[in-house]
Design a protein around this motif. Structure first.
Motif, mmCIF file in Angstrom:
data_model
loop_
_atom_site.group_PDB
_atom_site.id
_atom_site.type_symbol
_atom_site.label_atom_id
_atom_site.label_comp_id
_atom_site.label_asym_id
_atom_site.label_seq_id
_atom_site.Cartn_x
_atom_site.Cartn_y
_atom_site.Cartn_z
ATOM 1 N N GLY A 1 8.215 0.300 13.291
ATOM 2 C CA GLY A 1 8.885 0.637 12.028
ATOM 3 C C GLY A 1 10.061 -0.282 11.721
ATOM 4 O O GLY A 1 10.828 -0.641 12.610
ATOM 5 N N ARG B 1 0.835 -1.201 0.000
ATOM 6 C CA ARG B 1 0.000 0.000 0.000
ATOM 7 C C ARG B 1 0.869 1.250 0.000
ATOM 8 O O ARG B 1 1.686 1.444 0.908
ATOM 9 C CB ARG B 1 -0.900 0.001 1.243
ATOM 10 N N PHE B 2 0.694 2.062 -0.999
ATOM 11 C CA PHE B 2 1.416 3.341 -1.058
ATOM 12 C C PHE B 2 0.648 4.389 -0.305
ATOM 13 O O PHE B 2 -0.579 4.374 -0.277
ATOM 14 C CB PHE B 2 1.525 3.800 -2.516
ATOM 15 N N ARG B 3 1.371 5.294 0.309
ATOM 16 C CA ARG B 3 0.678 6.463 0.834
ATOM 17 C C ARG B 3 1.132 7.670 0.029
ATOM 18 O O ARG B 3 2.179 7.617 -0.631
ATOM 19 C CB ARG B 3 0.956 6.635 2.328
ATOM 20 N N PRO B 4 0.371 8.759 0.086
ATOM 21 C CA PRO B 4 0.807 9.952 -0.664
ATOM 22 C C PRO B 4 2.047 10.556 -0.007
ATOM 23 O O PRO B 4 2.298 10.320 1.176
ATOM 24 C CB PRO B 4 -0.380 10.902 -0.549
ATOM 25 N N SER C 1 5.560 8.202 16.433
ATOM 26 C CA SER C 1 5.959 6.885 15.941
ATOM 27 C C SER C 1 5.702 5.770 16.957
ATOM 28 O O SER C 1 5.922 5.923 18.143
ATOM 29 C CB SER C 1 7.441 6.930 15.634
ATOM 30 N N SER C 2 5.213 4.638 16.478
ATOM 31 C CA SER C 2 4.993 3.496 17.362
ATOM 32 C C SER C 2 6.312 2.762 17.525
ATOM 33 O O SER C 2 6.920 2.370 16.547
ATOM 34 C CB SER C 2 3.982 2.544 16.745
ATOM 35 N N VAL D 1 8.367 0.786 6.997
ATOM 36 C CA VAL D 1 9.214 1.696 7.767
ATOM 37 C C VAL D 1 8.321 2.667 8.530
ATOM 38 O O VAL D 1 7.127 2.775 8.263
ATOM 39 C CB VAL D 1 10.203 2.486 6.871
ATOM 40 N N THR D 2 8.940 3.366 9.464
ATOM 41 C CA THR D 2 8.166 4.301 10.265
ATOM 42 C C THR D 2 7.551 5.374 9.367
ATOM 43 O O THR D 2 8.144 5.760 8.355
ATOM 44 C CB THR D 2 9.046 4.911 11.378
ATOM 45 N N SER D 3 6.354 5.751 9.725
ATOM 46 C CA SER D 3 5.634 6.796 9.005
ATOM 47 C C SER D 3 5.159 6.373 7.613
ATOM 48 O O SER D 3 4.743 7.214 6.826
ATOM 49 C CB SER D 3 6.522 8.043 8.897
ATOM 50 N N SER D 4 5.203 5.086 7.329
ATOM 51 C CA SER D 4 4.771 4.663 5.996
ATOM 52 C C SER D 4 3.259 4.413 5.951
ATOM 53 O O SER D 4 2.695 4.216 4.881
ATOM 54 C CB SER D 4 5.522 3.388 5.583
ATOM 55 N N GLY D 5 2.597 4.374 7.139
ATOM 56 C CA GLY D 5 1.139 4.236 7.137
ATOM 57 C C GLY D 5 0.623 2.947 7.755
ATOM 58 O O GLY D 5 -0.516 2.549 7.492
ATOM 59 N N LYS D 6 1.417 2.316 8.619
ATOM 60 C CA LYS D 6 0.958 1.051 9.231
ATOM 61 C C LYS D 6 -0.237 1.303 10.169
ATOM 62 O O LYS D 6 -1.266 0.651 10.062
ATOM 63 C CB LYS D 6 2.100 0.399 10.039
ATOM 64 N N THR D 7 -0.053 2.293 11.081
ATOM 65 C CA THR D 7 -1.134 2.575 12.030
ATOM 66 C C THR D 7 -2.352 3.126 11.291
ATOM 67 O O THR D 7 -3.496 2.796 11.622
ATOM 68 C CB THR D 7 -0.644 3.572 13.101
ATOM 69 N N HIS D 8 -2.107 3.927 10.279
ATOM 70 C CA HIS D 8 -3.215 4.462 9.477
ATOM 71 C C HIS D 8 -4.003 3.306 8.853
ATOM 72 O O HIS D 8 -5.234 3.323 8.818
ATOM 73 C CB HIS D 8 -2.635 5.366 8.377
ATOM 74 N N ASN E 1 8.690 10.420 12.200
ATOM 75 C CA ASN E 1 7.284 10.397 12.592
ATOM 76 C C ASN E 1 7.143 10.862 14.036
ATOM 77 O O ASN E 1 7.688 10.266 14.940
ATOM 78 C CB ASN E 1 6.768 8.949 12.451
HETATM 79 N N1 LIG Z 1 -2.704 5.951 2.893
HETATM 80 C C1 LIG Z 1 -2.573 7.115 3.526
HETATM 81 N N2 LIG Z 1 -3.277 8.176 3.102
HETATM 82 C C2 LIG Z 1 -3.164 9.374 3.746
HETATM 83 N N3 LIG Z 1 -2.362 9.595 4.797
HETATM 84 C C3 LIG Z 1 -1.645 8.575 5.256
HETATM 85 C C4 LIG Z 1 -1.713 7.281 4.665
HETATM 86 N N4 LIG Z 1 -0.876 6.458 5.325
HETATM 87 C C5 LIG Z 1 -0.326 7.202 6.305
HETATM 88 N N5 LIG Z 1 -0.795 8.463 6.280
HETATM 89 C C6 LIG Z 1 -0.395 9.532 7.181
HETATM 90 O O1 LIG Z 1 0.994 9.457 7.375
HETATM 91 C C7 LIG Z 1 1.350 9.682 8.737
HETATM 92 C C8 LIG Z 1 2.144 8.502 9.307
HETATM 93 O O2 LIG Z 1 1.326 7.370 9.236
HETATM 94 P P1 LIG Z 1 1.338 6.269 10.389
HETATM 95 O O3 LIG Z 1 1.413 6.874 11.734
HETATM 96 O O4 LIG Z 1 0.232 5.372 10.094
HETATM 97 O O5 LIG Z 1 2.724 5.572 10.093
HETATM 98 P P2 LIG Z 1 3.338 4.291 10.774
HETATM 99 O O6 LIG Z 1 3.898 3.454 9.700
HETATM 100 O O7 LIG Z 1 2.362 3.660 11.679
HETATM 101 O O8 LIG Z 1 4.519 4.882 11.616
HETATM 102 P P3 LIG Z 1 5.253 4.325 12.927
HETATM 103 O O9 LIG Z 1 5.875 3.029 12.616
HETATM 104 O O10 LIG Z 1 6.265 5.354 13.254
HETATM 105 O O11 LIG Z 1 4.191 4.218 13.948
HETATM 106 C C9 LIG Z 1 0.065 9.916 9.472
HETATM 107 O O12 LIG Z 1 -0.134 11.293 9.600
HETATM 108 C C10 LIG Z 1 -0.988 9.334 8.573
HETATM 109 O O13 LIG Z 1 -2.209 10.004 8.696
#
Ligand SMILES: Nc1ncnc2c1ncn2[C@@H]1O[C@H](COP(=O)(O)OP(=O)(O)OP(=O)(O)O)[C@@H](O)[C@H]1O
Length: 819
Positions: free
Chosen positions: A254, A23-26, A213-214, A99-106, A210
């Motif tokens: 991450g 899954r890509f995030r923007p 970050s988790s 990786v961190t901030s790539s959108g796992k928690t999202h 992030n």
């Molecule tokens: N698919 C997406 N569309 C829009 N925004 C996104 C998407 N994925 C992630 N984001 C945004 O990017 C930011 C980081 O996402 P997130 O916290 O989910 O990352 P993470 O991989 O869980 O990081 P960590 O490992 O540090 O917890 C958040 O602000 C989140 O809202």
């Protein structure tokens, strides 16, 4: 004990590959702000790195979601089939890796506006349960984190450093977390509240990428137990099908490499996080090779916990690799994609965890519910009520009330009917007397005066020969009429009032016809009442039947098992009701038969009357008077007759209520005792947990002490080694000089000591000068192997300072004589 069942959805195969999605995030504003640009692109199910033209590195996955894809689509495509399988008894796991901030928690949790996989999964579980009325489900949720290789309970912050245990008998997954808190779920909102509270406990710290970050791996585990409903089975003897499954929803920390960590504590966290992820990578790698090699599940908490889901115990797995297209993260993203490719090659077996024995919690709950329902039934029955848990309860109560009303109404009608019957009987007698009298009178009025006396005598004879049932003896018409005064008295009795005026006999006869019609109307009314009563009786029978079948007494269900003594008591209550009903039924039949007889008698009587008066039977009419006193007397008599029956019934009920209260008291006492026992056990457990914590703390302190002792030992060892290798012959001049310097200091100390002693002996006026002075040089001066030459020089120096000396004992045992 469980049994693995083949999963039909697999079209004959019991193996299933891990489903991998990317899954890509923007690009985030932050990334754009620092000049990042997109270097990865997706096309269909492929991901590639952008170079000037086209894609050079290319990976293919089961699904690739472009940046605009919403959480709902990701859930529907990847997680929903796994959730549905879990409801069917198959373990399921969904990871978010990246990786961190790539959108796992999202992806896993989402936000209020765009809920992630976890809320969607919970909502789907409850939706499916609502659509499956023939099954019962028990849902439990636990939530934990693995932080620095320590497993903590997120639902109970006091429970830290939990241990993983293995129990081969455990259904569906032999690895379990000892002492973890599990919440039983009752609704979607309830589940989300629990998860929100658990999320509050997560360890987060800002990383370079992030803010929130988790730093830990978060695992939400939903245990689903399902069982057929006993009341939905067509065959009551069929075994209830029960399954248990575990649905793991995991948000990993991450996966970036240590160089991204900004400080020492983060590097330490990183190394632990990476230990789990590294082991996960190794495990996935080995599993993807498909060889029967050793797989190091035990090397990290994460892999150990997921062992059951990753190996052959039967599971469906999905990995969602989250990716940022940012150029600065290209290398990490590449690593994520490689991990995803390896995961895609893993095959896991898919099987339903069917529970074959009564060990599941749902089975125990079902038994307990049955038991409690039984107890409740008993209490309610004993109190003369009906089971409260019965969904038909209000209906049954209404039926009972109606039944009682009907019973009362029936009794009242029976009384009325009896009173009527008695009145009809009396009237019949009177009518017959009246009819005979009228005939005689008419004859007398029409006949010549000589015959009138004979006719009156015949009428009297006829009246006396009539039976109550209206039978008239043969030849009654020929009998002599009674005297006029007798007839007048009889008719007056029929009317119940007023005098009979001589000379108005015809008028009296027409009055008698009126009476006959009134009686007929009453008989007709009676017939209708009989019909109404019969209908009511049938209705009451139907109600009784309904109550019987609800209580297991219905037709053909007499074999329904019940507690011995209580069933008997219940039978008594029912028998009383049935006897009551039978009694009324007999009464009704008797009344019915009697009213039939009455109708016949009435008809015969009418014909006789008509023949006697020479009139049309339809036109005969007699007056009628009621006798309310008599009817009231009858009623009282009936109530008196019913009293012993009613009294007996109430007495039985009262006794039962008392007995039941005693039983309830006993049950309550037992419950209280159990609660007390439980609280004691909990107390002991808490004490033990406290002790264990203290032991852990002490253990850590001891380990610390042990470490410093070891260091000290090492230092001493090193010194020792130095000393052992010490050899004056090979010492440099410099070292020798240093050694001699320290020796000189020692000699100086000895000299001062000698002087002091001498001074002391002089002051004491003793032996005069010191005769001899034995010196024993300390180990530090001799153990280094000091040369005799050096020693001699030192002593010469001593002597030149005016000290006499005869012998010096060297510490190596040899005597030394000064020159
Ligand atoms: N698919 C997406 N569309 C829009 N925004 C996104 C998407 N994925 C992630 N984001 C945004 O990017 C930011 C980081 O996402 P997130 O916290 O989910 O990352 P993470 O991989 O869980 O990081 P960590 O490992 O540090 O917890 C958040 O602000 C989140 O809202």
């Amino acid at each position: 004990m469980t049994q693995m069942m083949k999963y039909e959805g697999l079209e004959g195969s019991q193996k299933n590959r891990v489903l991998v999605a990317v899954r890509f995030r923007p690009l985030s504003d932050k990334e754009r702000g620092r000049g990042d640009h997109e270097v990865w692109e997706c096309s269909g199910n492929a991901v590639g790195i952008l170079e000037d033209v086209g894609m050079k590195v290319k990976f293919i996955y089961d699904h690739v979601f472009e940046p605009r894809t919403d959480n709902r689509t990701v859930y529907k495509t990847v997680a929903s089939p796994i959730v549905q399988s879990a409801l069917d008894g198959i373990n399921g796991t969904v990871f978010a890796y990246g990786v961190t901030s790539s959108g796992k928690t999202h992806t896993m949790m989402g936000t209020d506006d765009t809920p992630g996989i976890v809320p969607h999964a919970i909502a789907e579980v409850f939706r499916c349960i609502a659509r499956t009325p023939n099954k019962e489900f028990l849902l439990r949720l636990s939530m934990m984190e693995i932080y620095n290789e320590v497993l903590n309970d997120l639902l109970d912050p006091a429970r830290t450093n939990l241990r993983l245990r293995e129990d081969q008998r455990k259904a569906g997954n032999t690895i379990y977390v000892e002492g973890i808190r599990e919440e039983t779920l009752v609704s979607v909102e309830h589940a989300l509240q629990i998860i929100a509270a658990g999320n509050e406990q997560r360890k987060t710290s800002a990383t370079a990428f992030n803010e929130g970050s988790s730093r830990s791996h978060t695992i939400i585990r939903i245990t689903i137990e399902a069982s057929d409903r006993a009341d939905a089975l067509t065959d009551p003897n069929a075994r209830l099908g029960r399954t248990i499954s575990y649905l793991n929803l995991i948000d990993l920390a991450g996966s970036e490499s240590a160089k991204a960590e900004v400080n020492r504590s983060q590097r330490m966290e990183g190394s632990f996080i990476n230990k789990s992820l590294l082991t996960l990578g190794t495990v996935i790698h080995k599993l993807s090779e498909g060889k029967a090699a050793h797989i190091p599940f035990r090397d990290s908490k994460l892999t150990r916990l997921l062992q059951g889901s990753l190996t052959g115990s039967g599971a469906r797995i999905a990995v969602i690799c989250t990716i940022t297209p940012a150029s600065t993260q290209a290398e990490e993203t590449h690593n994520t994609l490689k991990f995803a490719s390896r995961a895609k090659r893993i095959e896991v077996s898919v099987a339903r965890n069917e529970i074959m024995d009564q060990s599941s919690l749902i089975a125990r709950y079902q038994q307990e519910i049955q038991l409690l329902k039984g107890q409740l039934d008993m209490v309610m029955r004993e109190r003369g009520g009906l089971p409260l848990h019965d969904p038909l309860h209000p209906e049954v109560r209404t039926l009972r009330e109606r039944l009682e009303e009907e019973r009362q109404a029936l009794l009242a009608r029976e009384r009325d009917k009896l009173a009527l019957q008695q009145r009809i009987a009396r009237l019949t007698q009177c009518i017959l007397h009246g009819a005979a009298a009228a005939t005689q009178m008419e004859k007398r009025l029409r006949a010549p005066p000589s015959e009138q006396a004979a006719a009156a005598a015949a009428a009297a004879a006829q009246a006396s020969s009539l039976s109550i049932g209206g039978e008239v003896s043969a030849g009654s018409r020929e009998a002599a009429p009674p005297p006029l005064a007798d007839v007048a008295t009889t008719v007056a009795g029929v009317r119940g009032a007023g005098a009979l005026f001589p000379g108005a006999d015809l008028e009296r006869a027409s009055t008698a016809r009126g009476v006959s019609e009134a009686v007929e109307v009453e008989a007709d009314l009676l017939r209708r009442q009989v019909h109404v009563l019969a209908t009511e009786l049938a209705e009451r029978d139907r109600m009784l039947q309904t109550i019987h079948s609800m209580r297991g007494y219905g037709g053909g269900s007499s074999g329904t098992s019940r507690g011995g003594g209580d069933g008997d008591e219940d039978d008594v209550a029912m028998q009383v009701m049935l006897a009551d009903r039978d009694f009324m039924q007999t009464q009704l039949q008797a009344a019915d038969a009697h009213s039939g007889k009455l109708a016949l008698a009435l008809e015969r009587m009418r014909r006789k009357l008509a023949a006697a008066t020479g009139q049309d039977p339809e036109s005969i009419d007699y007056g009628l008077d009621a006798s309310p006193e008599e009817a009231e007397g009858d009623l009282a008599e009936l109530a008196e007759a019913a009293r012993p029956l009613r009294h007996g019934y109430d007495h039985v009920l009262a006794e039962k209520v008392l007995k039941m209260e005693e039983k309830v008291l006993l049950v309550l006492q037992a419950i209280r005792a159990k609660e007390e026992q439980l609280s004691n056990q909990r107390h002991v457990l808490e004490t033990l947990t406290g002790l264990e914590d203290q032991v852990q703390v002490r253990l850590r302190e001891l380990e610390g002490e042990n470490g410093s002792l070891r260091q000290e030992l090492e230092r001493l060892d090193a010194q020792n080694n130095n000393l052992q290798g010490y050899n004056l012959d090979y010492m440099s001049n410099e070292d020798l000089g240093e050694l001699i310097g320290s020796l000189t200091q020692a000699v100086e100390r000895v000299r001062i000591t000698v002087q002091l002693r001498r001074l002391a002996s002089k002051k004491g006026g003793g032996a005069g000068s010191v005769q001899a002075l034995n010196l024993s040089l300390d180990g530090s001066a001799t153990s280094g192997g000091m040369t005799r030459e050096a020693m001699r020089r030192a002593l010469e120096e001593l002597q030149s300072n005016g000290h006499s000396r005869r012998t010096t004992a060297m510490s190596d045992g040899s005597d030394f004589s000064p020159l």
